[in-house]
Design an enzyme around this catalytic site. Structure first.
Site, short mmCIF file in Angstrom:
data_model
loop_
_atom_site.label_atom_id
_atom_site.label_comp_id
_atom_site.label_asym_id
_atom_site.label_seq_id
_atom_site.Cartn_x
_atom_site.Cartn_y
_atom_site.Cartn_z
N GLY A 5 23.57 -28.20 35.83
CA GLY A 5 24.70 -27.33 35.51
C GLY A 5 24.31 -26.24 34.52
N LEU A 6 25.27 -25.87 33.67
CA LEU A 6 25.07 -24.82 32.66
C LEU A 6 24.65 -23.50 33.30
CD1 LEU A 6 23.25 -26.86 29.84
CD2 LEU A 6 25.67 -26.27 29.98
N CYS A 7 25.26 -23.19 34.44
CA CYS A 7 24.95 -21.91 35.11
C CYS A 7 26.24 -21.22 35.56
CB CYS A 7 24.00 -22.13 36.29
SG CYS A 7 24.42 -23.51 37.37
N GLY A 8 27.25 -21.29 34.70
CA GLY A 8 28.50 -20.60 34.98
C GLY A 8 29.22 -21.15 36.19
N PHE A 10 28.32 -20.82 39.26
CA PHE A 10 27.37 -20.88 40.37
C PHE A 10 27.72 -22.01 41.34
CE2 PHE A 10 23.51 -22.72 42.19
CZ PHE A 10 22.95 -21.63 42.82
#
Length: 290
Positions: free
Chosen positions: A87-90, A92
C-alpha cells in the site's frame, strides 16, 4: 493549553514519520526510474504488434483460423485485476478495485471469474468470496517476462478451451509520475479494427512471410503474451509513481505540521516562562509587603 511534554513528543513523532516518508519517496524514485525505462522501451513494440495483430484479425480472410479472435456469446467472463503487493501509494489500488467491481456489476448476469494479480487484489476479493484463480497473484515478486508469460498462457489456453468467452484486463496505465489512468482493456478475443463511417482509406495489407499459418502460430500467441507483459509493466511503473507522489505529499504535510507544532511549542513555552516570572514577582511583592 497543551502540555510542553506532549507537544515535544508529537514533534518527535512527526519528525520520525517525515524521515520515513522521505526515505520511502527516495526508494520509490529509484525503483520508478528502472520501471519507467522498461515500459517506455516496451510500449512502442507492444503497440505496433497489437496494431498488426488487429489488422490481421480484421483482414478479408476473416479471423476464422485465429482461435484467439473467435467471438462467441459471452456467458463466462474472466477479469484480471492488476494491483500492487503493498500500500502507501494513494488511490492506486482502490481505483483498480472500484473499476473491477463496476465491471462485475455491469456483467452480473454472467458467470464471472477473477484473476487477481497483486496481494491487494487477492486480499480484497478473498473477503468477498468471488470465484477466482489466485495462482498468479504474486507476479510482482519477480517482474520478469517468464512468470508473466505463464500467466498469459493460462489465460489463452483457458479461452481456447472455452472456459472463458471473454477476458478483460484492469490496470493502471503509466502516464507520468503524477498521473496514472485506469484502463479496462479487452485481452481476448482479439479486437478487430472497425472502419469508421465515411473512412475511404484502404485497410493495411501485409506481405506474410513465410506463411500466414506460421504468423498465426507464432506471432499471435507471442503478441498476446507481450500485451499481457506490457500491462504488468505499466502497473509496476504506475505503482512506483503513485507511491513517490503519495510519499512526497506526506513529507510536505509533515513539514507543515511540524511548523504548526513548533509554533504551539514556542507559545506554550513562552506562556510557561511568563507564568513563572509572574509567580516570582508576586512572591517578591508579598515578601516586601511583609
Amino acid at each position: 493549553m497543551a502540555n510542553l511534554k506532549e507537544v515535544k513528543e508529537r514533534i518527535n513523532s512527526v519528525s520520525s514519520t517525515q524521515q520515513i516518508t522521505k526515505a520511502m519517496k527516495m526508494v520509490a524514485a529509484a525503483k520508478l526510474r528502472r520501471a519507467q525505462d522498461k515500459i517506455v522501451q516496451m510500449r512502442p513494440y507492444s503497440q505496433k504488434l497489437t496494431s498488426i495483430l488487429n489488422n490481421i484479425s480484421s483482414g478479408t480472410e476473416g479471423s476464422t483460423d485465429i482461435v484467439y479472435a473467435e467471438e462467441r456469446e459471452v456467458s463466462k467472463l474472466l477479469i484480471v485485476a492488476i494491483t500492487s503487493d503493498k500500500g502507501l501509494c494513494g488511490a492506486f489500488n482502490s481505483n483498480i478495485l472500484k473499476a473491477s467491481m463496476a465491471l462485475i456489476e455491469e456483467h452480473k448476469d454472467k458467470e464471472i471469474t477473477l484473476m487477481p494479480v497483486g496481494k491487494k487484489a487477492l486480499d480484497y476479493f478473498k473477503k468477498r468470496s468471488f470465484p477466482m484463480n489466485a495462482d498468479y497473484a504474486k507476479l510482482f515478486e519477480d517482474v520478469s517476462f517468464d512468470p508473466v508469460k505463464e500467466a498469459a498462457e493460462y489465460v489463452m489456453k483457458s479461452f481456447v478451451a472455452g472456459k472463458f468467452d471473454k477476458v478483460l484486463l484492469v490496470y493502471n496505465e503509466f502516464k507520468n509520475v503524477a498521473t496514472q489512468s485506469v484502463v479496462k482493456e479487452q485481452f481476448l478475443p482479439i479486437s478487430k479494427l472497425e472502419r469508421q463511417e465515411g473512412d475511404s482509406r484502404p485497410s493495411q495489407e501485409y506481405i506474410v512471410e513465410p506463411s500466414r499459418e506460421y504468423i498465426i502460430e507464432e506471432l499471435v500467441p507471442n503478441s498476446l503474451k507481450i500485451q499481457f507483459y506490457k500491462a504488468i509493466l505499466d502497473s509496476n511503473a504506475s505503482e512506483h509513481g503513485a507511491r513517490m507522489t503519495a510519499m512526497s505529499k506526506a513529507t510536505d504535510n509533515a513539514a507543515e505540521l511540524l511548523k504548526e507544532l513548533k509554533l504551539v511549542y514556542n507559545r506554550t513555552r513562552q506562556a510557561a516562562i511568563t507564568n513563572e516570572i509572574l509567580e516570582i514577582v508576586a512572591g517578591a511583592n508579598a515578601l516586601e509587603g511583609n
